[in-house]
Design an enzyme around this catalytic site. Structure first.
Site, PDB file in Angstrom:
ATOM      1  N   CYS A  45      -4.615   6.737  -3.688  1.00 62.19           N
ATOM      2  CA  CYS A  45      -3.951   5.435  -3.745  1.00 62.19           C
ATOM      3  C   CYS A  45      -2.528   5.661  -4.233  1.00 62.19           C
ATOM      4  CB  CYS A  45      -4.705   4.489  -4.684  1.00 62.19           C
ATOM      5  SG  CYS A  45      -3.909   2.879  -4.875  1.00 62.19           S
ATOM      6  N   CYS A  61       0.861  -1.179   0.000  1.00 63.97           N
ATOM      7  CA  CYS A  61       0.000   0.000   0.000  1.00 63.97           C
ATOM      8  C   CYS A  61       0.894   1.225   0.000  1.00 63.97           C
ATOM      9  CB  CYS A  61      -0.928  -0.006   1.213  1.00 63.97           C
ATOM     10  SG  CYS A  61      -2.006   1.438   1.284  1.00 63.97           S
TER      11      CYS A  61
END
Length: 278
Positions: free
Chosen positions: A221, A71
């Protein structure tokens, strides 16, 4: 259970120190803690563990209880957390073990506070078998995908996690939730996929909206931003240094000799104790 809530460009996480192996069922923990009505509320949880091959290990679980390999916004938060909590003190370069390999975090520090984090994200993978995408192509660049009778042009890339990149001239008109959900679970993606809708503003700036695999609509993101810049650069739509305007903030992505770097800050929103997992 003590925790820290953080966000990177609006992509929010619950961070837990598990260096002593107190907690085991991370999937159930993510479902409980990430619930925005009955828990703390987050896109995912980040857990600190010991590593045999790096300074520290990062475990990431999405809000739906699924495990994520990496991530981008999360690892920036994680880097600030392990430095400021003195889990990995006195290091301005931290090596972090993830399910997508070892990543390097370069910290900018002022008065013992991490003010910016630059992450070496690694090399992008375009091989469809590795992303994976069930298409017999050498690379997935500007291919067509049928969604409810509509042909959508997309590109695909693996940068820690799999991403679909869809370019548009009218980002504000895209139904991100509807299209993102349909594309994420399309049969052509055997492990599902993150979906990024991208508008190129200039050679040094893009705008992006993301539907994240396992979490749904997110304000930002990190891996998606890097993937979008890499594909746009490959298609000669942008240069090697690009500012990415997400719905939650701005990131900077640089491509240097096929390596991808992402820079941005990370913010602690609050600290607390939670009884959900005691």
């Amino acid at each position: 259970m003590k925790f820290v809530k953080m966000h990177g460009a609006g992509n929010d996480f619950v961070l837990l120190n598990n260096m002593e192996n107190k907690y085991l069922d991370y999937s159930k923990m993510a479902l409980l803690l990430c619930n925005r009505r009955f828990g703390i509320g987050a896109d995912g949880i980040l857990i600190v563990e010991k590593s045999e091959i790096a300074d520290v290990k990062m475990i990431y679980f999405n809000s739906d209880g699924s495990r994520g390999e990496m991530c981008g916004n999360g690892i920036r938060c994680f880097s600030k957390f392990v430095y400021e909590e003195k889990i990995v003190p006195h290091k301005e370069v931290i090596k972090i073990e993830t399910d997508a390999g070892i990543k390097e975090a370069y910290l900018t520090i002022k008065d013992n506070e991490v003010t910016e984090i630059k992450i070496l994200m690694g090399n992008a993978v375009l091989n469809p078998k590795l992303i994976p995408v069930d298409m017999k192509k050498r690379e997935i660049l500007k291919e067509n995908l049928n969604i409810s009778g509509e042909e959508i042009e997309f590109s695909a890339i693996l940068l820690g996690v799999p991403h679909a990149i869809i370019f548009t001239d009218e980002l504000e008109k895209i139904d991100v939730n509807k299209l993102g959900k349909s594309i994420e679970i399309h049969p052509i993606f055997p492990k599902k996929i993150n979906v990024n809708f991208v508008e190129v503003v200039s050679p040094n700036k893009i705008k992006i909206k993301t539907w994240e695999r396992g979490a749904g609509r997110t304000l930002a993101c990190g891996t998606g931003s890097c993937s979008a810049v890499f594909i746009a650069n490959l298609l000669k739509m942008v240069k090697n240094s690009v500012f990415v305007e997400t719905e939650g903030g701005v990131l900077k992505v640089d491509i240097e000799n096929d390596k991808v770097f992402m820079s941005g800050n990370a913010v602690i929103t609050f600290r607390g104790e939670c009884d959900l997992w005691e």
